[in-house]
Structures are given as C-alpha cells and as structure tokens.
Design an enzyme around this catalytic site. Structure first.
Site, PDB file in Angstrom:
ATOM      1  N   CYS A   1      -1.251   8.412   7.442  1.00 32.51           N
ATOM      2  CA  CYS A   1      -2.598   8.116   6.952  1.00 32.51           C
ATOM      3  C   CYS A   1      -3.477   7.655   8.121  1.00 32.51           C
ATOM      4  CB  CYS A   1      -2.545   7.002   5.912  1.00 32.51           C
ATOM      5  SG  CYS A   1      -1.597   7.398   4.423  1.00 32.51           S
TER       6      CYS A   1
ATOM      7  N   CYS B   1      -3.521   3.981   9.466  1.00 31.87           N
ATOM      8  CA  CYS B   1      -2.281   3.440  10.021  1.00 31.87           C
ATOM      9  C   CYS B   1      -1.724   4.307  11.147  1.00 31.87           C
ATOM     10  CB  CYS B   1      -1.239   3.316   8.919  1.00 31.87           C
ATOM     11  SG  CYS B   1      -1.771   2.258   7.570  1.00 31.87           S
TER      12      CYS B   1
ATOM     13  N   CYS C   1       7.470   4.311   6.174  1.00 32.65           N
ATOM     14  CA  CYS C   1       6.775   4.066   4.914  1.00 32.65           C
ATOM     15  C   CYS C   1       7.773   3.775   3.795  1.00 32.65           C
ATOM     16  CB  CYS C   1       5.879   5.237   4.545  1.00 32.65           C
ATOM     17  SG  CYS C   1       6.692   6.820   4.593  1.00 32.65           S
TER      18      CYS C   1
ATOM     19  N   CYS D   1       0.837  -1.197   0.000  1.00 30.39           N
ATOM     20  CA  CYS D   1       0.000   0.000   0.000  1.00 30.39           C
ATOM     21  C   CYS D   1       0.877   1.254   0.000  1.00 30.39           C
ATOM     22  CB  CYS D   1      -0.924  -0.028   1.220  1.00 30.39           C
ATOM     23  SG  CYS D   1      -2.138   1.289   1.247  1.00 30.39           S
ATOM     24  N   CYS D   2       1.903   1.287   0.860  1.00 32.69           N
ATOM     25  CA  CYS D   2       2.818   2.440   0.880  1.00 32.69           C
ATOM     26  C   CYS D   2       3.560   2.565  -0.449  1.00 32.69           C
ATOM     27  CB  CYS D   2       3.827   2.300   2.018  1.00 32.69           C
ATOM     28  SG  CYS D   2       3.266   2.902   3.622  1.00 32.69           S
TER      29      CYS D   2
HETATM   30  S1  SF4 Z   1       0.475   4.664   5.641  1.00 35.18           S
HETATM   31 FE1  SF4 Z   1      -1.083   3.035   5.553  1.00 35.18          FE
HETATM   32  S2  SF4 Z   1      -2.791   3.807   4.299  1.00 35.18           S
HETATM   33 FE2  SF4 Z   1      -1.019   5.163   3.992  1.00 35.18          FE
HETATM   34  S3  SF4 Z   1      -0.054   4.402   2.141  1.00 35.18           S
HETATM   35 FE3  SF4 Z   1       0.990   3.390   3.877  1.00 35.18          FE
HETATM   36  S4  SF4 Z   1      -0.121   1.476   4.286  1.00 35.18           S
HETATM   37 FE4  SF4 Z   1      -1.408   2.759   2.899  1.00 35.18          FE
END
Ligand code: SF4
Length: 242
Positions: A206, A209, A232, A123-124
């Site tokens: 985010c 998280c 991240c 996701c990151c």
């Molecule tokens: S911090 Fe969490 S929601 Fe944001 S990009 Fe990374 S995994 Fe995705």
C-alpha cells in the site's frame, strides 16, 4: 471459475511426500500438479510483485483451473492498479478484487484517520487479513509467490504444506527461486511488471506503507519503514508439512 465440492484434506504424510517429490521440480510443474490436484478449489492471491506476475503468466499460459484474486485495500499505488489492468488484458483473465468491508473513508470514520500510522497491524487486519480469511474459506488450496530467501520467516517454507492459519493447503512454486531467477523469467516471457520497481521500490504494498529503498538496503526495507513490522500477516507464520 466454477466451484466444485471440497476435496478430502490431505494427510500429514501425504503432504510431506508430495512436497518432497516436488522439491526439485519447476514452478510450472508444481502449478500443473496443483491445478490437477485441486481443480476448482484452488486460488492464487497476487499482490502484483514480480513473482506474482510470473505466476499469473504461468497460470494463464497453461490455462490452469486456478482462481486469481488480489486484496484491493483501496490504498494501492496508481501504477499497481494500472498493472492489474494490463495483466488482465494481456492474458485474458479476470483477477478478482477482494475488498475490505469498509472503504478507506469509512474506516477513517470508524477508526480515525490514517490508521496505518497509529496501528498498522489493525489496519492490515481490517484491510487484508479479514477479507483474505473469508475468501480462502471457499478453497482447499492457495498458491503463494513467496521465496525462501526473502525473509527469515520464509526460509523453511516447503513447496507444499498445510497452512494452519487459514486451514488449507499452501503451494509455493517459487520457493527455490532467487530475485535473479524472477527477473530472468519476466524478461524471457515479456511479463508486465510494476514500473515502480525501476524507481527504487523492489517490494510494493500500500502507498502509505511503502517507500523506496537505497542501494544496499534489504529489498523489503521500504515496507513499514521505521517500524518493527515486516509482514502484513499473510505469510507470517511458517507453514509446515503437517
Ligand atoms: S499495508 Fe499499510 S495501508 Fe495497507 S493495510 Fe497494511 S497498514 Fe493499512
């Protein structure tokens, strides 16, 4: 900001010498040097932490030729979006939004819902790393808000170093600062900051998280709570002077 031709890459010796020379200088001196050294080819990626807000204040007050952007994952807290607007209004600057290829809902279709719960690294990568990589290709240097005392990975960060991950010079004006230094600067200069800090969120990313931290916990304990993940990936690999 007008883009100008790419500057010659500084040598390993030049970067080491520059970093040593700037080690004892103020954050503003470092930014002034950076603006002169890389005019039109330098950017600052802010996540709107207190450190980032302080740097935006310095860049704006000195009218430095440093581009400003944020990685808008589409998953920031409403308070963060509000702070973004307040900073732009107060300083008369544009903080560009750099967004992932897919919206949150499109990502849910292609990757499944709530990817951050199943695979936060992916996701990151999709929502932060890929857009960051593409954006930094247009620059010779970027400014970061990291401090040496934040994580073990950041403990050796030089003031100026070569960021081998993204292939450009990385400038860290606040490496010697403590959280108390940051708070003092914010207060002295009336810099806008995220109201979530006062509600137990010392480090804000985010919303899926980020959780508040308890008294005595590490300030970054609320990021990806319950997982091994601590970064991240933007600043994960220590940068060097080479
Ligand atoms: S911090 Fe969490 S929601 Fe944001 S990009 Fe990374 S995994 Fe995705």
């Amino acid at each position: 900001m007008t883009q100008v031709a790419r500057a010659p890459r500084p040598s390993r010796e030049e970067l080491a010498e520059i970093s040593a020379g700037l080690e004892g200088r103020s954050a503003e001196d470092v930014l002034l040097w950076a603006g002169e050294r890389f005019p039109g080819r330098i950017t600052f990626a802010s996540g709107f932490g207190m450190e980032g807000c302080a740097l935006i204040d310095m860049i704006a007050r000195h009218k430095l030729p440093i581009d400003l952007f944020t990685l808008d994952t589409g998953l920031l807290f409403p308070e963060t979006y509000e702070l973004w607007k307040r900073l732009e209004q107060k300083y008369g600057v544009t903080i560009r939004a750099v967004r992932p290829e897919q919206s949150v809902s499109r990502q849910a279709q292609s990757e499944g819902p709530a990817l951050w719960e199943r695979d936060p690294d992916r996701c990151c990568d999709l929502r932060k790393m890929q857009p960051l990589r593409e954006t930094l290709e247009a620059f010779d240097a970027w400014v970061s808000a990291i401090r040496r005392d934040q994580t073990p990975e950041r403990a050796d960060a030089p003031v100026v170093g070569w960021d081998g991950k993204f292939g450009l010079v990385k400038i860290n004006p606040l490496v010697r600062w403590t959280s108390e230094d940051v708070a003092a600067y914010i207060k002295a200069h009336a810099v806008p900051y995220n109201p979530l800090h006062a509600r137990g969120y010392p480090s804000i990313g985010c919303w899926p998280c980020t959780t508040p931290v308890k008294p005595g916990e590490d300030p970054r304990a609320g990021r990806w709570r319950g997982r091994e993940k601590r970064e991240c990936g933007l600043h994960l690999r220590p940068i060097t002077q080479t």
